[in-house]
Design a protein around this motif. Structure first.
Motif, PDB file in Angstrom:
ATOM      1  N   THR A  79      -5.404  55.766   6.879  1.00  0.00           N
ATOM      2  CA  THR A  79      -4.940  54.930   7.983  1.00  0.00           C
ATOM      3  C   THR A  79      -5.452  53.497   7.773  1.00  0.00           C
ATOM      4  OG1 THR A  79      -6.867  55.498   9.339  1.00  0.00           O
ATOM      5  CG2 THR A  79      -4.909  56.875   9.584  1.00  0.00           C
ATOM      6  N   GLU A  80      -5.121  52.634   8.738  1.00  0.00           N
ATOM      7  CA  GLU A  80      -5.485  51.213   8.657  1.00  0.00           C
ATOM      8  C   GLU A  80      -4.925  50.602   7.368  1.00  0.00           C
ATOM      9  OE1 GLU A  80      -6.825  50.125  11.355  1.00  0.00           O
ATOM     10  OE2 GLU A  80      -7.184  52.137  12.133  1.00  0.00           O
ATOM     11  N   VAL A  81      -3.696  50.966   7.050  1.00  0.00           N
ATOM     12  CA  VAL A  81      -3.056  50.457   5.838  1.00  0.00           C
ATOM     13  C   VAL A  81      -2.392  49.118   6.143  1.00  0.00           C
ATOM     14  CG1 VAL A  81      -1.329  50.957   4.067  1.00  0.00           C
ATOM     15  CG2 VAL A  81      -2.674  52.813   5.056  1.00  0.00           C
ATOM     16  N   ALA A 127       0.171  57.515   3.835  1.00  0.00           N
ATOM     17  CA  ALA A 127      -0.313  56.271   4.435  1.00  0.00           C
ATOM     18  C   ALA A 127       0.259  56.144   5.839  1.00  0.00           C
ATOM     19  CB  ALA A 127       0.108  55.081   3.581  1.00  0.00           C
ATOM     20  N   LEU A 128      -0.602  56.075   6.842  1.00  0.00           N
ATOM     21  CA  LEU A 128      -0.170  56.068   8.247  1.00  0.00           C
ATOM     22  C   LEU A 128      -0.431  54.711   8.879  1.00  0.00           C
ATOM     23  CD1 LEU A 128      -0.606  58.939  10.788  1.00  0.00           C
ATOM     24  CD2 LEU A 128      -1.180  56.607  11.459  1.00  0.00           C
ATOM     25  N   HIS A 129       0.586  54.237   9.613  1.00  0.00           N
ATOM     26  CA  HIS A 129       0.493  52.942  10.286  1.00  0.00           C
ATOM     27  C   HIS A 129       0.969  53.110  11.734  1.00  0.00           C
ATOM     28  CE1 HIS A 129       0.357  48.532  10.409  1.00  0.00           C
ATOM     29  NE2 HIS A 129       1.452  48.592  11.147  1.00  0.00           N
ATOM     30  N   THR A 130       0.228  52.564  12.669  1.00  0.00           N
ATOM     31  CA  THR A 130       0.585  52.632  14.082  1.00  0.00           C
ATOM     32  C   THR A 130       1.533  51.498  14.442  1.00  0.00           C
ATOM     33  OG1 THR A 130      -1.549  53.634  14.625  1.00  0.00           O
ATOM     34  CG2 THR A 130      -0.315  52.650  16.439  1.00  0.00           C
ATOM     35  N   VAL A 131       2.595  51.834  15.225  1.00  0.00           N
ATOM     36  CA  VAL A 131       3.581  50.826  15.628  1.00  0.00           C
ATOM     37  C   VAL A 131       3.726  50.821  17.147  1.00  0.00           C
ATOM     38  CG1 VAL A 131       4.878  50.932  13.474  1.00  0.00           C
ATOM     39  CG2 VAL A 131       5.477  52.481  15.345  1.00  0.00           C
ATOM     40  N   ALA A 132       4.214  49.693  17.662  1.00  0.00           N
ATOM     41  CA  ALA A 132       4.360  49.543  19.107  1.00  0.00           C
ATOM     42  C   ALA A 132       5.637  50.194  19.625  1.00  0.00           C
ATOM     43  CB  ALA A 132       4.338  48.063  19.488  1.00  0.00           C
TER      44      ALA A 132
END
Length: 474
Positions: free
Chosen positions: A350-352, A369-374
């Protein structure tokens, strides 16, 4: 790379092969061209008989062929067995539907001033197939089944680390009763491909592989004005929205990333998760990744085997080191397995960020690879910023989100609440730097056919001067 069988589970070289000489390659091309002269005249009904026979041979050889693939490139035995079954299904699909696909397609004769007008799809000739090691049977069958059904002849240049599977494929079609030299394997290195492709008797090429290999083949084919179909890299997005069944999405995400030991162009590699469910999904995803059994691919309980080559594992380690150095967080996994062979742990990062190679390049190993989106808009925007556009995945129960995803995602395939895969019944291929052209269904068959227009006019006595004048004006 030497043409050799090297067991990736142990690192042991089991068998090596001498590449064909220039003279031997020339002989095989000549034989292929001669075979096409007669094979193109066979009927679709006869070709269907041979395709069904090939499927029967595959069924009979299923155990030994699966073990061979596992030995050569490390996929789990269960995965290899499924691959054999899928190939048999594709052969039977084209045997069943190919004749109908090749029927003349009628046109509006009256509109074009003809008594009869239609389109026939006729084979092009000798087609060169340059294929990768990761699905050593299926990648070839995606080309071979429709091409042979259409009346084309195939020359296979397979990856150098799966030579025995390559030789088996030639034997398969021979055992099924296909005429001699209709499908031949060329044990040659990559440096010999250009010479084969430039030969006037080779009329087209198909390649599945890296972008560099695709560019090389496309350059040569373009210079020689020859048709190509390219299926290249992929870094498929996997988008998870709040309405999704998170447990099911996480379960499929693990399979989508770790299938074939993480070595698949259509594997989900970039995971975009809505902020409202990111924490829960990450927890589920990590737990399921960590629970996978890594080990001997011949063992029934193994879920993830070794990477196919030592250099492949080194590439994964390089990407991981770069990501960690630039601030990525390793949630689970992140290192090689301490045992012989080229094993790497199923890994979630995470935190990519865009500065990391793992963000913009294809990682061929079990690394997610994990990314957080709004919101969905951000997820689609980030997904589309990538140079690749092969497959894509959305998990959502919202109809509006599904429609926006299907409309806006830049990919050749869009899967909703499921993972990207291939079926004989659906076209397969990508956009952007993932290549061009399509495989499978009738679309894949027509890629290596001449769509010939046929116009039949009325008898000369019925043609007026106006018809002649109109034709001359075109």
């Amino acid at each position: 790379m030497a043409i050799a069988t090297v067991n990736p589970a142990t690192g042991e070289t089991l068998q090596t092969f001498e590449p064909l000489s220039d003279e031997a390659v020339e002989e095989r091309i000549a034989r292929a061209a001669a075979a096409f002269d007669s094979y193109r005249l066979t009927t679709p009904q006869q070709r269907a008989v041979w395709l069904r026979a090939a499927a029967d041979v595959l069924d009979a050889d299923a155990k030994s062929v699966a073990e061979l693939m596992t030995t050569e490139m490390g996929k789990t035995l269960a995965s290899a067995q499924a691959e054999v079954g899928k190939c048999a299904k594709a052969l039977r699909y084209y045997a069943e539907h190919g004749e109908q696909m090749l029927q003349p397609q009628p046109a509006d004769a009256q509109a074009v001033g003809a008594v009869e007008a239609y389109v026939v799809h006729q084979p092009l000739g000798v087609v060169l197939a340059v294929m990768p090691w990761n699905f050593p049977l299926w990648q070839v069958m995606r080309f071979a089944a429709p091409a042979l059904m259409a009346g084309n002849v195939g020359l296979l240049k397979h990856a150098s680390n799966v030579p025995q599977t390559a030789l088996y494929l030639e034997e398969l079609f021979r055992k099924a009763g296909f005429p001699d030299d209709v499908f031949q394997t060329l044990l040659i290195g990559s440096g010999a491909v250009e010479r084969v492709l430039r030969d006037d008797r080779v009329v087209a090429a198909t390649l599945t592989g890296s972008n560099a290999a695709g560019q090389a083949v496309a350059t040569v084919a373009g210079d020689a004005l020859k048709k190509t179909v390219l299926e290249l890299g992929g870094s498929d997005p996997f988008i998870v929205m709040p309405s999704a069944d998170l447990d099911r999405a996480a379960e499929v995400a693990v399979t989508a990333r770790c299938q074939n030991n993480g070595q698949s162009c259509i594997a989900a590699k970039r995971f975009f998760v809505h902020a409202d469910v990111a924490e829960e999904f990450t927890r589920l995803f990590a737990e399921k990744m960590a629970a996978l059994t890594v080990g001997d691919p011949m063992d029934e309980g193994t879920k993830v085997g070794p990477l196919a080559t030592e250099s492949g594992r080194e590439d994964v380690e390089r990407y991981m080191a770069d990501a960690v150095e630039k601030g990525a967080t390793v949630v689970t996994g992140g290192k090689r397995v301490d045992r012989p062979g080229w094993f790497y742990e199923p890994t979630l990062v995470t935190e990519v960020t865009p500065e990391m190679g793992i963000w913009s390049e294809e990682v061929f190993g079990p690394v997610a690879a994990l990314h957080t989106v709004a919101d969905l808009d951000e997820a689609i925007r980030l997904a589309n910023e990538h140079v690749y556009g092969l497959g894509s995945n959305l998990w959502s129960e919202d109809q509006g989100e599904r429609l926006r995803f299907i409309r806006d995602i830049q990919s050749g395939m869009a899967f909703v609440n499921g993972m990207t895969t291939s079926y004989p019944e659906l076209p397969f291929g990508g956009v952007k730097q993932s290549g061009y052209g399509r495989e499978l269904t009738e679309v894949g068959m027509y890629e290596f056919c001449n769509a010939k227009t046929v116009w039949i006019g009325p008898p000369s006595s019925q043609q007026g001067e106006g018809d002649t004048a109109a034709a001359a004006s075109e």
